[in-house]
Design a protein around this motif. Structure first.
Motif, PDB file in Angstrom:
ATOM      1  N   ASN A 117      43.049  41.911  46.481  1.00 35.18           N
ATOM      2  CA  ASN A 117      44.225  41.905  45.607  1.00 35.18           C
ATOM      3  C   ASN A 117      44.426  40.485  45.091  1.00 35.18           C
ATOM      4  N   VAL A 147      52.514  38.122  49.205  1.00 36.36           N
ATOM      5  CA  VAL A 147      52.292  38.993  48.052  1.00 36.36           C
ATOM      6  C   VAL A 147      53.176  38.516  46.898  1.00 36.36           C
ATOM      7  N   TYR A 148      52.551  38.239  45.759  1.00 39.11           N
ATOM      8  CA  TYR A 148      53.259  37.735  44.578  1.00 39.11           C
ATOM      9  C   TYR A 148      53.170  38.739  43.438  1.00 39.11           C
ATOM     10  N   ASP A 149      54.121  38.656  42.488  1.00 35.17           N
ATOM     11  CA  ASP A 149      54.044  39.480  41.276  1.00 35.17           C
ATOM     12  C   ASP A 149      52.789  39.136  40.488  1.00 35.17           C
ATOM     13  N   LYS A 150      52.515  37.842  40.393  1.00 36.75           N
ATOM     14  CA  LYS A 150      51.306  37.371  39.721  1.00 36.75           C
ATOM     15  C   LYS A 150      50.917  36.049  40.365  1.00 36.75           C
ATOM     16  N   THR A 208      56.824  28.569  50.753  1.00 31.00           N
ATOM     17  CA  THR A 208      57.053  28.237  49.346  1.00 31.00           C
ATOM     18  C   THR A 208      57.365  26.751  49.185  1.00 31.00           C
ATOM     19  N   ASN A 218      59.083  32.788  54.311  1.00 30.77           N
ATOM     20  CA  ASN A 218      58.810  32.719  52.878  1.00 30.77           C
ATOM     21  C   ASN A 218      59.310  31.393  52.310  1.00 30.77           C
ATOM     22  N   ALA A 224      57.272  34.388  47.440  1.00 32.37           N
ATOM     23  CA  ALA A 224      56.510  35.634  47.486  1.00 32.37           C
ATOM     24  C   ALA A 224      57.461  36.823  47.430  1.00 32.37           C
ATOM     25  N   GLN A 225      56.995  37.923  46.867  1.00 35.07           N
ATOM     26  CA  GLN A 225      57.784  39.141  46.832  1.00 35.07           C
ATOM     27  C   GLN A 225      57.829  39.838  48.183  1.00 35.07           C
ATOM     28  N   LYS A 226      56.761  39.586  48.976  1.00 33.48           N
ATOM     29  CA  LYS A 226      56.661  40.228  50.280  1.00 33.48           C
ATOM     30  C   LYS A 226      55.840  39.355  51.204  1.00 33.48           C
ATOM     31  N   ASN A 251      46.799  39.133  43.681  1.00 31.25           N
ATOM     32  CA  ASN A 251      48.169  38.624  43.797  1.00 31.25           C
ATOM     33  C   ASN A 251      48.555  38.277  45.225  1.00 31.25           C
TER      34      ASN A 251
END
Length: 116
Positions: A67, A28-31, A96, A92, A111-113, A69
């Motif tokens: 989603n 899950v990313y911010d954008k 990445t 992560n 990723a944020q999550k 993102n």
């Protein structure tokens, strides 16, 4: 499992399929950092890129239909077993780093999550 039971030749065929294990990981990313791909199919070539803990076990990467993102990564073979030994932060980091090295874009964020 089947009632009535399957013929023995079909049971034998099922036993040797060797499907193995698979696992979905949601990042899950911010954008999005990607430019609207439908599906990314990484091609692992031994000794051709920087060594990665997980590269050879990725089957496909796709963006989520629910989603924009979220990336969905399917891991196969020994991938699920390896991932089971990693905490979310290390997973992560590994994913990445794989994206950054494969795409030669070191601005790709973590990723944020991570959801397994």
């Amino acid at each position: 499992m089947f009632l009535p039971s399957l013929p023995s030749n079909k049971l034998a065929a099922i036993d040797v399929l060797g499907f193995g294990s698979n696992l979905k990981v949601f990042m899950v990313y911010d954008k999005p950092f990607w430019s609207d791909p439908n599906v990314i199919v990484p091609l692992y070539v031994e000794d051709c890129a920087q060594k990665s803990l997980l590269a050879e076990y990725i089957h496909v990467v796709e963006h989520s239909s629910w989603n924009n993102n979220v990336l969905v990564i399917w891991f196969v073979g020994k991938g699920p077993e390896i991932i089971g030994q990693l905490n979310d932060d290390k997973l992560n980091y590994e994913i990445t780093s794989l994206f950054q090295n494969s795409l030669q874009d070191f601005s790709i964020p973590r990723a944020q999550k991570v959801i397994r």
